[in-house]
Design a protein around this motif. Sequence first.
Motif, mmCIF file in Angstrom:
data_model
loop_
_atom_site.group_PDB
_atom_site.id
_atom_site.type_symbol
_atom_site.label_atom_id
_atom_site.label_comp_id
_atom_site.label_asym_id
_atom_site.label_seq_id
_atom_site.Cartn_x
_atom_site.Cartn_y
_atom_site.Cartn_z
ATOM 1 N N SER A 57 42.443 104.628 12.478
ATOM 2 C CA SER A 57 42.951 103.441 13.170
ATOM 3 C C SER A 57 42.278 103.270 14.529
ATOM 4 C CB SER A 57 44.473 103.547 13.349
ATOM 5 O OG SER A 57 45.127 103.598 12.099
ATOM 6 N N ARG B 121 38.777 102.015 14.101
ATOM 7 C CA ARG B 121 38.746 100.592 13.760
ATOM 8 C C ARG B 121 38.964 99.731 15.003
ATOM 9 N NH1 ARG B 121 39.109 97.491 9.084
ATOM 10 N NH2 ARG B 121 38.659 95.352 9.726
ATOM 11 N N ILE B 122 39.853 100.172 15.880
ATOM 12 C CA ILE B 122 40.055 99.453 17.150
ATOM 13 C C ILE B 122 38.761 99.444 17.944
ATOM 14 C CG2 ILE B 122 41.224 99.570 19.393
ATOM 15 C CD1 ILE B 122 43.688 100.659 17.854
ATOM 16 N N ARG C 173 36.142 96.973 16.655
ATOM 17 C CA ARG C 173 36.423 95.565 16.917
ATOM 18 C C ARG C 173 36.320 95.209 18.400
ATOM 19 N NH1 ARG C 173 40.903 92.643 13.498
ATOM 20 N NH2 ARG C 173 39.259 91.088 13.567
ATOM 21 N N TRP C 174 36.375 96.220 19.276
ATOM 22 C CA TRP C 174 36.356 95.950 20.701
ATOM 23 C C TRP C 174 35.018 96.238 21.373
ATOM 24 C CZ3 TRP C 174 39.316 93.377 24.048
ATOM 25 C CH2 TRP C 174 40.654 93.108 23.714
ATOM 26 N N ALA D 184 42.506 98.899 25.311
ATOM 27 C CA ALA D 184 42.954 98.949 23.918
ATOM 28 C C ALA D 184 42.656 100.315 23.310
ATOM 29 C CB ALA D 184 42.275 97.844 23.111
ATOM 30 N N TRP D 185 41.457 100.821 23.569
ATOM 31 C CA TRP D 185 41.089 102.139 23.043
ATOM 32 C C TRP D 185 41.998 103.230 23.619
ATOM 33 C CZ3 TRP D 185 39.269 106.428 25.781
ATOM 34 C CH2 TRP D 185 38.829 107.491 24.992
ATOM 35 N N ARG E 42 47.156 98.563 14.381
ATOM 36 C CA ARG E 42 48.368 98.662 15.200
ATOM 37 C C ARG E 42 49.583 99.055 14.355
ATOM 38 N NH1 ARG E 42 52.403 95.088 16.478
ATOM 39 N NH2 ARG E 42 53.454 95.427 18.496
ATOM 40 N N GLY F 102 45.358 103.214 21.885
ATOM 41 C CA GLY F 102 45.225 103.745 20.534
ATOM 42 C C GLY F 102 44.986 105.246 20.535
ATOM 43 N N LEU G 175 49.461 97.264 22.806
ATOM 44 C CA LEU G 175 48.199 97.367 22.081
ATOM 45 C C LEU G 175 47.776 96.040 21.460
ATOM 46 C CD1 LEU G 175 45.845 99.018 20.975
ATOM 47 C CD2 LEU G 175 47.263 99.567 18.981
ATOM 48 N N GLU H 91 44.832 94.886 18.947
ATOM 49 C CA GLU H 91 43.879 95.570 18.079
ATOM 50 C C GLU H 91 42.529 94.890 17.990
ATOM 51 O OE1 GLU H 91 45.130 93.915 13.700
ATOM 52 O OE2 GLU H 91 46.269 95.579 14.531
ATOM 53 N N ALA H 92 42.389 93.674 18.521
ATOM 54 C CA ALA H 92 41.101 92.976 18.504
ATOM 55 C C ALA H 92 41.068 91.983 19.660
ATOM 56 C CB ALA H 92 40.904 92.246 17.184
#
Length: 441
Positions: free
Chosen positions: A126, A129-130, A133-134, A19-20, A83, A23, A193, A195-196
């Motif tokens: 953004s 923030r990703i 949360r991850w 995910a990172w 996202r 992003g 993606l 985002e969480a």
Amino acid sequence: MPPATGIPAPPGGRAAWLAWSIGVSVYVLAVIHRTSLGVAGLDAADRFAIGASALSTFSILQVLVYAAMQIPVGLLVDRFGPRRVLLLGVLLLSAGQLAFAFSSSFGPALASRAVLGCGDAMTFISVLRIAARWFPAAKNPFVAQLTGLAGMGGNLVTTVVLADALHREGWTPTFTAIALLGVAVFALVALFLREAPAGAPQRAAAAGPGGVGPGGAPLRPGVGRQVRLAWSEPGTRLGLWVHFTTQFPGNAFGLLWGMPYLVEAQGMSRTAAGGLLTLLVLANMSFGLLFGRVLSRTARARMPIVLTVITATAVGWALVLAWPGGHPPLWLLVGIILVMGSNGPASLVGLDYARARNPVERLGTASGIVNMGGFIGTMITLFGIGVLLDALTPAGTGGYSADAFRWAFCWLYVPLAAGTLMILRLRRKVAERERGAAAGV
């Protein structure tokens, strides 16, 4: 410190890194767009027939838009998720760069850089923030430094690939190709993606009567209150001034004035100057890894890192600017480049202060406030140097002398001094609040 919420810690692992990575690809693209003018400054001056003040306006407006958008973007990230904000950012980046590629006069080119700055503003917060949360909280300082390091990879593309392409292919084909990179990145984010993690709590609803939103979700404060709560935290304000003071010297040099200074004031070839700008990027990446490792082990290293970087930058530029004749030796130029390589990674310490002292539902807003700092400092520096260069250069003179650059670069010490004073003042406030919390006050 933010209150405990009872929410399970983020998992980390391969899914988090995936995910990172998706992003951060947008952030890398944004840095390529942002720094593209750094290697094209002399070409832009010729293309649009403008002087130093007008040339600096390109970067000033881009940075001004970026800084002005930070709080709105933070609120958007908190409300709608990173996202959607990243997708909008890619669209704006591509549109702005495409318009810049085909601009042949100053006005349209200036407007296109403003659009580009707006898209750029939507990326870094953004990605943070990703990551929040991850990844577990203890790993966030390291991931934030890795994010900055990845962005420097985009800067490396600019100094190595873009500078060469601009020389070989020309203005419009080069900037058009950069704009079209956004198509692939947009598809990557849109399709892959997350985002969480699965099962993570949903974003809070907007505040309203009753204390609970649709489906029982906790309510979020209104926009004005959200900003006030983030600003009222001394750690947020300290983070802003840390970001302001540490980021702007290297930023202003890399974004615009580095190439003209090395070519016109120091008599280097564009190839040699590009090599030093590449060294700036590599130093930034190295310091990012170093600071990330140190900060992931102990938060006590934050302020020592910040004050050391500020001192080294001030002393380094003092040596360069005081050198007789305004022509320091190559070893000293390499030294100040290496010192400025620490500026960007040190500025991310400001985001650590905000992240440690704001709850996750306010993190985007607090990060936006902090992230304004370095770009406000950059804007002040870009403009000040440009005005001083024009004031110190007789009308009709081709280029700028080493002496003009030397006096113009003395402007660096104005924001550097102001920012350092604010850091020392707010450092005491944060320490007092921490002592009060420890005593149960």
